[in-house]
Write an enzyme that holds these catalytic residues in place. Structure first.
Site, PDB file in Angstrom:
ATOM      1  CG  HIS A 129      -1.838   1.146   1.378  1.00  0.00           C
ATOM      2  ND1 HIS A 129      -2.461   1.763   0.301  1.00  0.00           N
ATOM      3  CD2 HIS A 129      -2.256   1.814   2.475  1.00  0.00           C
ATOM      4  CE1 HIS A 129      -3.210   2.759   0.752  1.00  0.00           C
ATOM      5  NE2 HIS A 129      -3.096   2.816   2.064  1.00  0.00           N
ATOM      6  CD  GLU A 146      -8.898   2.552   3.137  1.00  0.00           C
ATOM      7  OE1 GLU A 146      -8.651   1.424   2.661  1.00  0.00           O
ATOM      8  OE2 GLU A 146      -8.067   3.209   3.784  1.00  0.00           O
TER       9      GLU A 146
HETATM   10  P1  NAD Z   1      -1.903  -6.985   9.867  1.00  0.00           P
HETATM   11  O1  NAD Z   1      -2.302  -6.046  10.945  1.00  0.00           O
HETATM   12  O2  NAD Z   1      -2.781  -8.114   9.526  1.00  0.00           O
HETATM   13  O3  NAD Z   1      -0.466  -7.612  10.208  1.00  0.00           O
HETATM   14  C1  NAD Z   1       0.600  -6.861  10.646  1.00  0.00           C
HETATM   15  C2  NAD Z   1       1.735  -7.720  11.172  1.00  0.00           C
HETATM   16  O4  NAD Z   1       2.750  -6.854  11.684  1.00  0.00           O
HETATM   17  C3  NAD Z   1       1.363  -8.652  12.308  1.00  0.00           C
HETATM   18  O5  NAD Z   1       2.071  -9.857  12.121  1.00  0.00           O
HETATM   19  C4  NAD Z   1       1.902  -7.921  13.536  1.00  0.00           C
HETATM   20  O6  NAD Z   1       2.246  -8.814  14.568  1.00  0.00           O
HETATM   21  C5  NAD Z   1       3.139  -7.271  12.977  1.00  0.00           C
HETATM   22  N1  NAD Z   1       3.583  -6.090  13.733  1.00  0.00           N
HETATM   23  C6  NAD Z   1       2.800  -5.127  14.277  1.00  0.00           C
HETATM   24  N2  NAD Z   1       3.584  -4.201  14.868  1.00  0.00           N
HETATM   25  C7  NAD Z   1       4.866  -4.587  14.669  1.00  0.00           C
HETATM   26  C8  NAD Z   1       6.137  -4.048  15.044  1.00  0.00           C
HETATM   27  N3  NAD Z   1       6.223  -2.913  15.742  1.00  0.00           N
HETATM   28  N4  NAD Z   1       7.275  -4.715  14.643  1.00  0.00           N
HETATM   29  C9  NAD Z   1       7.199  -5.864  13.944  1.00  0.00           C
HETATM   30  N5  NAD Z   1       6.022  -6.430  13.568  1.00  0.00           N
HETATM   31  C10 NAD Z   1       4.870  -5.799  13.940  1.00  0.00           C
HETATM   32  O7  NAD Z   1      -1.579  -6.067   8.591  1.00  0.00           O
HETATM   33  P2  NAD Z   1      -2.117  -6.274   7.085  1.00  0.00           P
HETATM   34  O8  NAD Z   1      -3.581  -6.020   7.037  1.00  0.00           O
HETATM   35  O9  NAD Z   1      -1.571  -7.539   6.524  1.00  0.00           O
HETATM   36  O10 NAD Z   1      -1.432  -5.014   6.358  1.00  0.00           O
HETATM   37  C11 NAD Z   1      -0.086  -5.006   5.952  1.00  0.00           C
HETATM   38  C12 NAD Z   1       0.068  -4.089   4.762  1.00  0.00           C
HETATM   39  O11 NAD Z   1      -0.672  -4.597   3.665  1.00  0.00           O
HETATM   40  C13 NAD Z   1      -0.439  -2.661   4.993  1.00  0.00           C
HETATM   41  O12 NAD Z   1       0.398  -1.768   4.291  1.00  0.00           O
HETATM   42  C14 NAD Z   1      -1.817  -2.710   4.371  1.00  0.00           C
HETATM   43  O13 NAD Z   1      -2.261  -1.419   3.925  1.00  0.00           O
HETATM   44  C15 NAD Z   1      -1.547  -3.602   3.181  1.00  0.00           C
HETATM   45  N6  NAD Z   1      -2.722  -4.261   2.608  1.00  0.00           N
HETATM   46  C16 NAD Z   1      -3.598  -4.936   3.422  1.00  0.00           C
HETATM   47  C17 NAD Z   1      -4.687  -5.586   2.850  1.00  0.00           C
HETATM   48  C18 NAD Z   1      -5.665  -6.382   3.705  1.00  0.00           C
HETATM   49  O14 NAD Z   1      -6.657  -6.809   3.171  1.00  0.00           O
HETATM   50  N7  NAD Z   1      -5.431  -6.615   4.986  1.00  0.00           N
HETATM   51  C19 NAD Z   1      -4.891  -5.540   1.448  1.00  0.00           C
HETATM   52  C20 NAD Z   1      -3.960  -4.882   0.653  1.00  0.00           C
HETATM   53  C21 NAD Z   1      -2.874  -4.244   1.252  1.00  0.00           C
HETATM   54 MG    MG Z   2      -8.080  -0.919   0.170  1.00  0.00          MG
END
Ligand code: NAD
Ligand code: MG
Length: 331
Positions: free
Chosen positions: A108, A195
């Site tokens: 993202h 969103e």
């Molecule tokens: P998530 O919240 O599901 O996962 C985040 C991960 O990071 C977890 O494993 C958490 O334990 C870890 N984490 C949190 N704080 C941390 C820290 N300080 N140090 C190390 N690890 C840490 O996140 P997500 O939804 O997978 O989103 C990740 C990226 O993907 C974002 O940039 C989001 O915008 C993008 N994205 C998400 C989706 C979706 O559907 N969820 C879709 C497209 C893009």
């Molecule tokens: Mg989106």
């Protein structure tokens, strides 16, 4: 039509002699890590010490390292942390290891586009953003399919940045479904707008206001729930499968007439004006500043609203009704 790229357009070999670090093992992280590994790429997962995800990643057969070590070992570093923590983790644990020729990647564009993360000039910076949640990225891959992705190049220092981004998209299964090129700016602004105005903000508010209107007028909350929440999925499925006309083909003529004559009163020219305002707040960076501040001050608005929303009567009724829907659980 914009050009879509598929498997034959991307060369996975570009990642084969490389190490890819997946930072974070949440929704996207687990899917990217496992899909890439099964595509034959050398993957390590970067997590903070004590993370609950460590045993999960290890029992899935993945190598886990502390974030800084993963960043140091990797040629391609994909940052899949929550957007609001990326800046801090990047500064402390990724930036020091960004040697020339490495690639920094995101799913993202928020942090790059709004200047929260400012990468050094000598690395490639790209984005591969699946247009679906992580569990779907994983499940479709296992079924031999994939989730469509957007990809974008912010910096192409090696001259291979674009090909590496496409290879990455292939490794997670994206090119099986098709990938579309964009820019960090376009992805970030449209994603936030979608969103806020339609997908999350718009739909939640539409559902809640419809529900409240019926309940306030004395109708049973259970009926209001069916009408204003449950059936949303049935209608949206028809729209996604075959467009608005397909949905209007399946509903009664009465419903179709109500759609044409009442819909524009619900989402009116005032709503359009507000949508334009929301878009301009995104474009100017006003929304990003507001969100960054909210997180810097501890996320209290997010937490209190989350709590209040969970207590809304639509959630109470919904919990009871869904407990009785045996057919809902099958999937
Ligand atoms: P998530 O919240 O599901 O996962 C985040 C991960 O990071 C977890 O494993 C958490 O334990 C870890 N984490 C949190 N704080 C941390 C820290 N300080 N140090 C190390 N690890 C840490 O996140 P997500 O939804 O997978 O989103 C990740 C990226 O993907 C974002 O940039 C989001 O915008 C993008 N994205 C998400 C989706 C979706 O559907 N969820 C879709 C497209 C893009
Ligand atoms: Mg989106």
């Amino acid at each position: 039509m914009a050009q879509m790229y598929y498997d034959q357009d991307a060369n996975l070999d570009l990642l084969m002699d490389k190490t890819v670090a997946i930072i974070g093992f949440g929704s996207q992280g687990h899917a990217h890590a496992l899909n890439l590994k099964e595509s034959g790429v050398n993957v390590i997962v970067g997590l903070y010490e004590g993370s609950k995800s460590i045993p999960k990643a290890e029992s899935a057969g993945l190598t886990v390292k502390p974030v800084a070590e993963a960043a140091q070992l990797a040629d391609v570093i994909m940052v899949l942390l929550p957007d609001e923590v990326q800046k801090t983790v990047y500064k402390q644990k990724i930036e020091p290891y960004l040697n020339s020729g490495k690639a920094l990647a995101f799913a993202h564009g928020f942090n790059i586009h709004f200047g929260q993360v400012i990468p050094p000039a000598e690395v490639d910076v790209f984005m591969v953003a699946p247009k679906g949640p992580g569990h779907l990225v994983r499940r479709t891959y296992q079924q031999g399919q994939g989730v469509p992705c957007l990809f974008a190049i912010f910096q192409d220092e090696t001259g291979q940045g674009r090909d590496r981004a496409m290879a990455y998209a292939k490794g997670i299964g994206g090119t099986r479904a098709g990938i579309l090129e964009t820019t960090f700016r376009e992805e970030t602004e449209t994603d936030l707008f979608g969103e806020q105005a339609v997908l999350c903000g718009g739909i939640s508010q539409l559902i809640k206001t419809g529900f409240e209107t019926l309940v306030e007028a004395g109708y049973q909350p259970e009926l209001a729930y069916f009408e204003c929440l449950h059936e949303v999925k049935l209608i949206v499925d028809l729209v996604v499968e075959g467009g608005l006309a397909n949905m209007r083909n399946s509903i009664s003529n009465t419903a179709e007439y109500g759609d044409y004559t009442r819909g524009p009163r619900v989402v009116s020219e005032d709503t359009r004006a507000e949508m334009r305002k929301i878009l301009s707040e995104i474009q100017s960076g006003e929304f990003a500043r507001e969100y960054v501040l909210e997180n810097q001050s501890g996320g209290s608005m997010l937490r209190s609203t989350r709590r209040r929303e969970a207590e809304h009567s639509i959630e109470e009724v919904g919990k009871d009704l869904r407990a009785m829907f045996s057919w809902l659980k099958k999937d």
